[in-house]
Design a protein around this motif. Structure first.
Motif, PDB file in Angstrom:
ATOM      1  N   GLU A   1       0.870  -1.191   0.000  1.00 48.48           N
ATOM      2  CA  GLU A   1       0.000   0.000   0.000  1.00 48.48           C
ATOM      3  C   GLU A   1       0.896   1.226   0.000  1.00 48.48           C
TER       4      GLU A   1
ATOM      5  N   ASN B   1       0.584   5.222   0.356  1.00 46.31           N
ATOM      6  CA  ASN B   1      -0.268   6.387   0.655  1.00 46.31           C
ATOM      7  C   ASN B   1      -1.748   6.086   0.477  1.00 46.31           C
ATOM      8  N   ARG B   2      -2.148   4.989   1.122  1.00 43.11           N
ATOM      9  CA  ARG B   2      -3.548   4.563   1.152  1.00 43.11           C
ATOM     10  C   ARG B   2      -4.126   4.252  -0.230  1.00 43.11           C
TER      11      ARG B   2
HETATM   12  C1  LIG Z   1       5.671   5.838  -0.780  1.00 45.74           C
HETATM   13  C2  LIG Z   1       5.216   4.795   0.209  1.00 45.74           C
HETATM   14  C3  LIG Z   1       3.976   4.941   0.809  1.00 45.74           C
HETATM   15  C4  LIG Z   1       3.513   3.965   1.701  1.00 45.74           C
HETATM   16  N1  LIG Z   1       2.265   4.092   2.219  1.00 45.74           N
HETATM   17  C5  LIG Z   1       1.775   3.103   3.011  1.00 45.74           C
HETATM   18  C6  LIG Z   1       0.408   3.145   3.451  1.00 45.74           C
HETATM   19  O1  LIG Z   1      -0.349   4.059   3.140  1.00 45.74           O
HETATM   20  N2  LIG Z   1      -0.029   2.115   4.224  1.00 45.74           N
HETATM   21  C7  LIG Z   1       0.781   1.058   4.562  1.00 45.74           C
HETATM   22  O2  LIG Z   1       0.321   0.148   5.257  1.00 45.74           O
HETATM   23  N3  LIG Z   1       2.060   0.980   4.144  1.00 45.74           N
HETATM   24  C8  LIG Z   1       2.567   1.972   3.371  1.00 45.74           C
HETATM   25  N4  LIG Z   1       3.854   1.871   2.902  1.00 45.74           N
HETATM   26  C9  LIG Z   1       4.639   0.651   3.196  1.00 45.74           C
HETATM   27  C10 LIG Z   1       4.500  -0.359   2.038  1.00 45.74           C
HETATM   28  O3  LIG Z   1       3.163  -0.797   1.890  1.00 45.74           O
HETATM   29  C11 LIG Z   1       5.388  -1.605   2.274  1.00 45.74           C
HETATM   30  O4  LIG Z   1       4.991  -2.264   3.418  1.00 45.74           O
HETATM   31  C12 LIG Z   1       6.818  -1.212   2.422  1.00 45.74           C
HETATM   32  O5  LIG Z   1       7.194  -0.441   1.297  1.00 45.74           O
HETATM   33  C13 LIG Z   1       7.709  -2.461   2.554  1.00 45.74           C
HETATM   34  O6  LIG Z   1       7.615  -3.243   1.389  1.00 45.74           O
HETATM   35  P1  LIG Z   1       8.864  -3.350   0.386  1.00 45.74           P
HETATM   36  O7  LIG Z   1       9.980  -3.905   1.212  1.00 45.74           O
HETATM   37  O8  LIG Z   1       8.387  -4.266  -0.697  1.00 45.74           O
HETATM   38  O9  LIG Z   1       9.109  -1.939  -0.084  1.00 45.74           O
HETATM   39  C14 LIG Z   1       4.336   2.852   2.030  1.00 45.74           C
HETATM   40  C15 LIG Z   1       5.605   2.734   1.416  1.00 45.74           C
HETATM   41  C16 LIG Z   1       6.032   3.668   0.528  1.00 45.74           C
HETATM   42  C17 LIG Z   1       7.397   3.505  -0.106  1.00 45.74           C
END
Ligand SMILES: Cc1cc2nc3c(=O)[nH]c(=O)nc-3n(C[C@H](O)[C@H](O)[C@H](O)COP(=O)(O)O)c2cc1C
Length: 145
Positions: free
Chosen positions: A40, A42-43
Motif C-alpha cells: 500500500e 499512501n492509502r
Molecule cells: C511511498 C510509500 C507509501 C507507503 N504508504 C503506506 C500506506 O499508506 N499504508 C501502509 O500500510 N504501508 C505503506 N507503505 C509501506 C508499504 O506498503 C510496504 O509495506 C513497504 O514499502 C515495505 O515493502 P517493500 O519492502 O516491498 O518496499 C508505504 C511505502 C512507501 C514507499
C-alpha cells in the motif's frame, strides 16, 4: 512479467500500441487466473501497478481483465495492512469485468518475525490461511472455465 519498465501510459499509445504493452496483455490473457499482490502506498496502490493496469485495459474495448478470475492480496507493516489499497484495486478490477475472490479477504500484516531465515512464512496458521486463499482462487478459476 516485470511491469516497472513500462512507460507511463498515454492516449498516443492507443494508436501505436507497443510490443511491451501486448506482452503484458498476452501474459494476463493466457493465464487461467490472476493473483495481484500489492503493498500500500499512501492509502492506495503503487503508481507502477496502476500504470500496468492502465496498459492492460487498452486499446479501448480490449481490457485483458474482463472475465479473468482474479485474487487480490496485500501485505504491509501498517495497522490496517493494505485494506485501503485493496479496496481501490478491487473497485478498479470490478469495473473491468474481472470476477474476484470475495472471501477470504487477505490483509497480511508483516512483523519482524513474519519470515523465517530461509524466507518461509513462519506462522503455521498464516500458512494455512494463505493456502486457503489460493484454494479460493483456484475454485473461482474452476467455476469460470
Ligand atoms: C511511498 C510509500 C507509501 C507507503 N504508504 C503506506 C500506506 O499508506 N499504508 C501502509 O500500510 N504501508 C505503506 N507503505 C509501506 C508499504 O506498503 C510496504 O509495506 C513497504 O514499502 C515495505 O515493502 P517493500 O519492502 O516491498 O518496499 C508505504 C511505502 C512507501 C514507499
Amino acid at each position: 512479467m516485470p511491469i516497472a519498465h513500462l512507460p507511463f501510459f498515454g492516449r498516443q499509445f492507443d494508436e501505436d500500441f507497443p510490443a511491451e504493452g501486448w506482452a503484458l496483455k498476452e501474459a494476463i490473457e493466457s493465464a487461467d487466473g490472476l493473483l495481484v499482490v500489492t503493498p500500500e502506498y499512501n492509502r492506495s496502490i503503487p503508481g507502477v501497478l496502476k500504470n500496468a493496469i492502465d496498459w492492460a485495459t487498452r486499446p479501448p474495448g480490449r481490457s485483458s481483465f474482463t472475465n479473468t478470475p482474479t485474487g487480490v492480496i496485500g501485505a504491509s507493516r501498517g495497522a490496517i495492512s493494505t485494506a485501503v489499497a485493496q479496496a481501490h484495486l478491487k473497485s478498479i478490477l470490478v469495473a473491468q469485468g474481472a470476477p474476484l475472490v470475495g472471501r477470504p479477504e487477505a490483509y497480511i500484516r508483516i512483523t519482524d518475525d513474519f519470515f523465517t531465515d530461509d524466507g518461509q512464512v513462519a506462522s503455521e496458521s498464516t500458512r494455512r490461511f494463505l493456502t486457503g486463499f489460493l484454494e479460493a482462487l483456484r475454485d473461482l478459476v474452476d467455476r469460470w472455465s
